[in-house]
Structures are given as C-alpha cells and as structure tokens.
Design a protein around this motif. Structure first.
Motif, mmCIF file in Angstrom:
data_model
loop_
_atom_site.group_PDB
_atom_site.id
_atom_site.type_symbol
_atom_site.label_atom_id
_atom_site.label_comp_id
_atom_site.label_asym_id
_atom_site.label_seq_id
_atom_site.Cartn_x
_atom_site.Cartn_y
_atom_site.Cartn_z
ATOM 1 N N ASP A 13 -58.114 5.434 10.288
ATOM 2 C CA ASP A 13 -58.038 4.427 11.329
ATOM 3 C C ASP A 13 -58.419 3.032 10.837
ATOM 4 O OD1 ASP A 13 -57.191 6.162 13.374
ATOM 5 O OD2 ASP A 13 -59.232 6.861 13.683
ATOM 6 N N THR A 96 -61.718 -7.099 15.366
ATOM 7 C CA THR A 96 -61.912 -6.009 16.326
ATOM 8 C C THR A 96 -60.613 -5.293 16.676
ATOM 9 O OG1 THR A 96 -61.710 -7.542 18.196
ATOM 10 C CG2 THR A 96 -63.934 -7.113 17.359
ATOM 11 N N GLU A 99 -60.068 -1.340 17.787
ATOM 12 C CA GLU A 99 -61.290 -0.813 18.394
ATOM 13 C C GLU A 99 -61.106 -0.785 19.908
ATOM 14 O OE1 GLU A 99 -65.583 -2.688 19.228
ATOM 15 O OE2 GLU A 99 -65.103 -2.508 17.101
ATOM 16 N N CYS A 100 -61.374 0.357 20.514
ATOM 17 C CA CYS A 100 -61.245 0.509 21.963
ATOM 18 C C CYS A 100 -62.232 -0.421 22.657
ATOM 19 C CB CYS A 100 -61.507 1.955 22.367
ATOM 20 S SG CYS A 100 -61.437 2.241 24.150
ATOM 21 N N GLU A 101 -61.741 -1.172 23.624
ATOM 22 C CA GLU A 101 -62.602 -2.108 24.334
ATOM 23 C C GLU A 101 -63.552 -1.414 25.304
ATOM 24 O OE1 GLU A 101 -60.055 -5.058 26.130
ATOM 25 O OE2 GLU A 101 -59.882 -6.153 24.235
ATOM 26 N N HIS A 104 -65.426 1.680 22.243
ATOM 27 C CA HIS A 104 -65.633 1.081 20.918
ATOM 28 C C HIS A 104 -65.341 2.031 19.759
ATOM 29 C CE1 HIS A 104 -67.098 -2.447 22.912
ATOM 30 N NE2 HIS A 104 -67.893 -1.681 23.631
ATOM 31 N N LYS A 105 -64.604 3.102 20.037
ATOM 32 C CA LYS A 105 -64.149 4.002 18.981
ATOM 33 C C LYS A 105 -62.778 3.521 18.507
ATOM 34 C CE LYS A 105 -66.620 8.002 20.748
ATOM 35 N NZ LYS A 105 -66.496 9.314 21.395
ATOM 36 N N PRO A 106 -62.328 3.985 17.344
ATOM 37 C CA PRO A 106 -60.994 3.575 16.869
ATOM 38 C C PRO A 106 -59.895 4.030 17.827
ATOM 39 C CG PRO A 106 -62.255 4.581 15.094
ATOM 40 C CD PRO A 106 -63.040 4.800 16.357
ATOM 41 N N CYS A 121 -58.256 3.325 23.688
ATOM 42 C CA CYS A 121 -57.842 4.574 23.050
ATOM 43 C C CYS A 121 -57.161 5.443 24.101
ATOM 44 C CB CYS A 121 -59.044 5.284 22.422
ATOM 45 S SG CYS A 121 -60.264 5.874 23.621
#
Length: 131
Positions: A13, A96, A99-101, A104-106, A121
C-alpha cells in the motif's frame, strides 16, 4: 510468518514517487477535461435566451426546462469531481494520499487505481453508505 505477511500487505500500500506522479498526471488530465466541460456547459447555459421559449406549447417548454435542469445538474457534478481531483492532488502534496480519512489505515492501491479520488477505505465507505 504472519508478521511477514502483514509487512508485505502494508508495503503493497506504500506508493512510490513514480506511482504518485502518475496519479497526479491522471488527475491533472481529468481536471483539464472537467474545466473544459464546465466552461462549455456554462457558455451554453449563459447563451440560452430567456424569451426563446415564448409561444412554445407546454410540452416544448417542459422539455426545454428539463434539458436546462439536466445541464445544470451535469455542470454541478463536474464541479464536484473537479474539487475531488484537486483535493486528491493536495493529499499527494501533503503526503496523506492513500490514507483513509476516517480510520487512517491504507485505502489500498487497487481501490485508488480504480477511483483515485477515494478518501475512505472500503470498510469505512461501506459503513458510511449504510447510514
């Protein structure tokens, strides 16, 4: 062994500079197309003469109104996509992108390759859509 798999999944990722440059190039190309579409649609909307429908029967007037509202909706959609593309480029610049807003995971490269404007995500997007 699971640690190695987790590291591989995380490293898959991570975006290289070349990949990010490709994403930005694609987004900038779309921005150019969207700006041209918006300008063309706004020109058409602005050139519509208000008195042009005078004397039309109700069906003709309704069809013209429908067509105008459709053009306005398409223009608003193009503006929204333009803003999403600009925001994606800003995320690349800020470091950023991907990165999931929410969590915060890929987000995942495959999702971003299909939809480079994605900000969530898959799990967070599904949760949002269920609300």
């Amino acid at each position: 062994m699971t640690t190695r798999t987790a590291r591989t999944a995380i490293s898959d990722d991570v975006w290289s500079d070349e990949e990010l440059a490709g994403v930005c190039e694609r987004l900038r190309h779309e921005i150019g197309e969207l700006r041209a579409d918006i300008a063309r649609a706004e020109e058409q909307l602005a050139s519509g003469d208000v008195s042009q429908g005078a004397g039309d029967d109700p069906a003709d007037a309704g069809a013209k109104t429908y067509e105008r509202e459709r053009e306005i909706a398409l223009t608003l959609n193009a503006r929204d996509l333009l803003a999403q593309n600009e925001r994606a480029i800003a995320r690349v610049d800020a470091g950023t992108y991907g990165e999931c807003e929410s969590c915060h995971k890929p987000i995942g490269k495959e999702r971003l390759r299909a939809f480079p404007r994605a900000t969530l995500c898959v799990a967070c997007k599904q949760r949002e859509e269920r609300r």
